[in-house]
Design a protein around this motif. Structure first.
Motif, PDB file in Angstrom:
ATOM      1  N   VAL B 231     -26.193  25.413  10.585  1.00  9.63           N
ATOM      2  CA  VAL B 231     -24.967  24.624  10.691  1.00  9.63           C
ATOM      3  C   VAL B 231     -24.527  24.154   9.304  1.00  9.63           C
ATOM      4  CG1 VAL B 231     -24.003  22.480  11.576  1.00  9.63           C
ATOM      5  CG2 VAL B 231     -25.440  23.883  13.045  1.00  9.63           C
ATOM      6  N   LEU B 235     -21.146  25.115   7.333  1.00  9.54           N
ATOM      7  CA  LEU B 235     -20.285  23.969   7.027  1.00  9.54           C
ATOM      8  C   LEU B 235     -19.941  23.936   5.542  1.00  9.54           C
ATOM      9  CD1 LEU B 235     -19.411  21.564   8.760  1.00  9.54           C
ATOM     10  CD2 LEU B 235     -21.416  20.335   7.966  1.00  9.54           C
ATOM     11  N   PHE B 280     -19.801  21.220  13.616  1.00  7.36           N
ATOM     12  CA  PHE B 280     -19.886  22.652  13.360  1.00  7.36           C
ATOM     13  C   PHE B 280     -18.749  23.397  14.069  1.00  7.36           C
ATOM     14  CE2 PHE B 280     -22.154  26.730  14.535  1.00  7.36           C
ATOM     15  CZ  PHE B 280     -22.098  27.274  13.275  1.00  7.36           C
TER      16      PHE B 280
END
Lengths: 233, 297
Positions: B231, B235, B280
């Motif tokens: 994640v 990101l 996310f």
């Protein structure tokens, strides 16, 4: 300077792109290799630079057999290569791009400083933009960075693959002038692979024409004034 | 306000450690173009290694086990890269993309089951670095977590310096930006691959060893941290170093604030990871390249 004898090389087993190419490049001369798309011009340069392992044949650099020598060793022997596609590191500064040219002698700080200074004198525009990311530069200046990076290692022989692909006409003239300067002022040997036949013939001293992985004709540039002869003979 | 600030403090403390682990993953991706599906298992390995070292050499200060655990994992990573990933980069594997996924998944299962066989299914916990808690403003932080966070921060700073100021770091950046050009200037990409993989999994193991005294170690302890790392790097932008640091901090904050303000405190902690996943999903919807994602060259 460099002599290639009966080179067979390809990307896959049993499928040779070059099927017996021979070539000689004289010192402080521009030797150009011409031919249609797909005859193996770029393959030839990649084989000389050690990216491809020849299946047969020999590459002799000043009499020394360098067939299959890896790039980092060739750099030490004075060979360098400017690939066809842009080879700058887009998110590194111009100065770091140039410095990376010195990777093989990275411990020699004095030499790196000296070579950097030479480059900034050769290309004053690069000094002004040395802290900018190389990816922000125009296509012509990126070529300048590549040439400068190549010259960090004191090469004797430079392999140049289609240096003006994708460049505007005015910038192309600049790039060809850069190459002739390297020959005339710094005495470098250049093997130039090009699609811009007219331009290449203007600056070259000796011409090779390839056809489907083999030599077709070769001779001093004067013999190739008639373009038709080069193209379809 | 006090409550908010104390949640932020906890978030940042955890975020720094998350960033360390994610940085390892993003480093491996940017150089090898491989997603390391065994990243969480190297985190687990770090925890067990530190437990094993400290239960064998009982006189050792627990902090000393952390670099050792990182080193052991890094060596395993180097060996794995040379044996199983290098052939792929040499063009000796027919379907490299599928191969990379399967081989790192394989490694993940192997390490998990190895841990199960060696250490058993029961949780282990290495001794604390320092006993007790430290008061930071309005919040009490366990000395262990604070130590882990400070060391992570120091390590992150050191890595940033290495990557931006040293030859090896600049060469790593060069390989990640243009592999062919790196080979042209004489950098051996195969060596950089090995180095990046060793360093990357070493960082995961270091994170694991740093958090081991705070959370128990079990064979599948790496699952949640590895998902969190995926994640974070998406990101931050795949392959971006700054991105993984910023992403780590953000996920730390979101998890801490999300759990802190969840209406039903009895369930809040269970949903901790889910809050990160909400962020996310939002990033994937509105900025799929992440914060610092670069277009492919």
């Amino acid at each position: 300077m460099i002599e290639i004898k009966d080179l067979h090389v390809g990307y896959y087993k049993d499928l040779d792109i070059l099927r017996g190419v021979s070539l000689k490049a004289e010192e402080a001369k521009i030797t150009t290799v011409l031919g249609a798309n797909g005859v193996g011009k770029s393959t030839l340069l990649k084989a000389i630079y050690g990216f491809l392992k020849p299946r047969a044949g020999q590459i002799l650099l000043q009499g020394q057999n360098i067939t299959g020598t890896p790039p980092h060793r060739l750099i030490e022997l004075g060979v360098s290569y400017i690939p066809q596609h842009s080879s700058v590191f887009p998110h590194l500064s111009v100065e770091n791009n140039l410095r990376l040219g010195a990777w093989t002698f990275r411990r020699d700080k004095a030499r790196i400083r000296r070579k950097l200074e030479e480059n900034y004198q050769r290309f004053p525009m690069l000094r002004d933009r040395r802290n900018d990311d190389a990816g922000l530069l125009s296509g012509g200046m990126q070529r300048m960075v590549e040439v400068g990076r190549t010259l960090m290692t004191d090469p004797k022989l430079i392999l140049v693959d289609e240096p003006t692909a994708g460049l505007a006409k005015m910038l192309s003239a600049e790039v060809y002038r850069m190459l002739t300067d390297l020959r005339d002022k710094e005495g470098l040997t250049i093997i130039l692979v090009d699609q811009e036949i007219r331009q290449a013939l203007k600056i070259a001293d000796y011409v090779y024409v390839l056809e489907l992985g083999r030599n077709r004709v070769d001779g001093p540039t004067e013999e190739f004034t008639d373009l038709k002869k080069v193209l379809w003979d | 306000m006090k409550y908010f600030l104390s949640l932020c403090t906890t978030g940042v403390i955890m975020g720094v450690i998350y960033a360390l682990m994610a940085l390892g993953l993003t480093l491996i991706f940017s150089i090898l173009r491989v997603i390391n599906f065994a990243h969480g298992e190297f985190y687990m390995l770090g925890g067990y290694a530190s437990y094993f070292i400290l239960s064998t050499f009982t006189g050792l200060h627990p902090l000393l086990a952390v670099p050792l655990a990182g080193l052991i994992a890094a060596l395993i990573g180097l060996a794995f890269e040379i044996a199983f990933l290098r052939p792929m980069h040499q063009g000796r594997i027919e379907r490299p993309d599928e191969y990379a996924i399967l081989i790192t998944f394989g490694l993940s299962f192997f390490l998990m089951n190895l841990a199960l066989a060696v250490f058993g299914p029961y949780p282990h916990r290495p001794p604390s670095f320092f006993q007790g808690a430290v008061r930071l403003g309005f919040v009490n932080v366990s000395a262990d977590r604070l130590t882990a966070s400070i060391l992570s921060l120091a390590l992150l700073t050191l890595l940033l310096l290495i990557i931006n100021k040293t030859w090896i770091g600049i060469a790593l950046q060069a390989v990640s930006q243009n592999k062919d050009a790196a080979a042209v200037v004489g950098i051996n990409p195969l060596r950089m691959n090995t180095l990046a993989f060793g360093l990357g999994v070493g960082l995961a193991a270091t994170a694991g060893a740093l958090l081991a005294p705070s959370f128990l170690i079990v064979p599948d302890v790496g699952a949640v941290p590895s998902i969190r790392s995926y994640v974070i790097i998406v990101l931050g932008g795949m392959g971006s170093i700054q991105g993984s640091i910023l992403g780590g901090l953000l996920i730390g904050l979101v998890e801490s604030l999300g759990a802190g303000y969840f209406p039903d405190p009895s369930r809040a902690l269970n949903y901790k990871t889910a809050f990160g996943l909400v962020i996310f999903a939002l990033v994937l919807l509105f900025r799929p390249r992440g914060f610092f994602g670069r277009k492919e060259v």
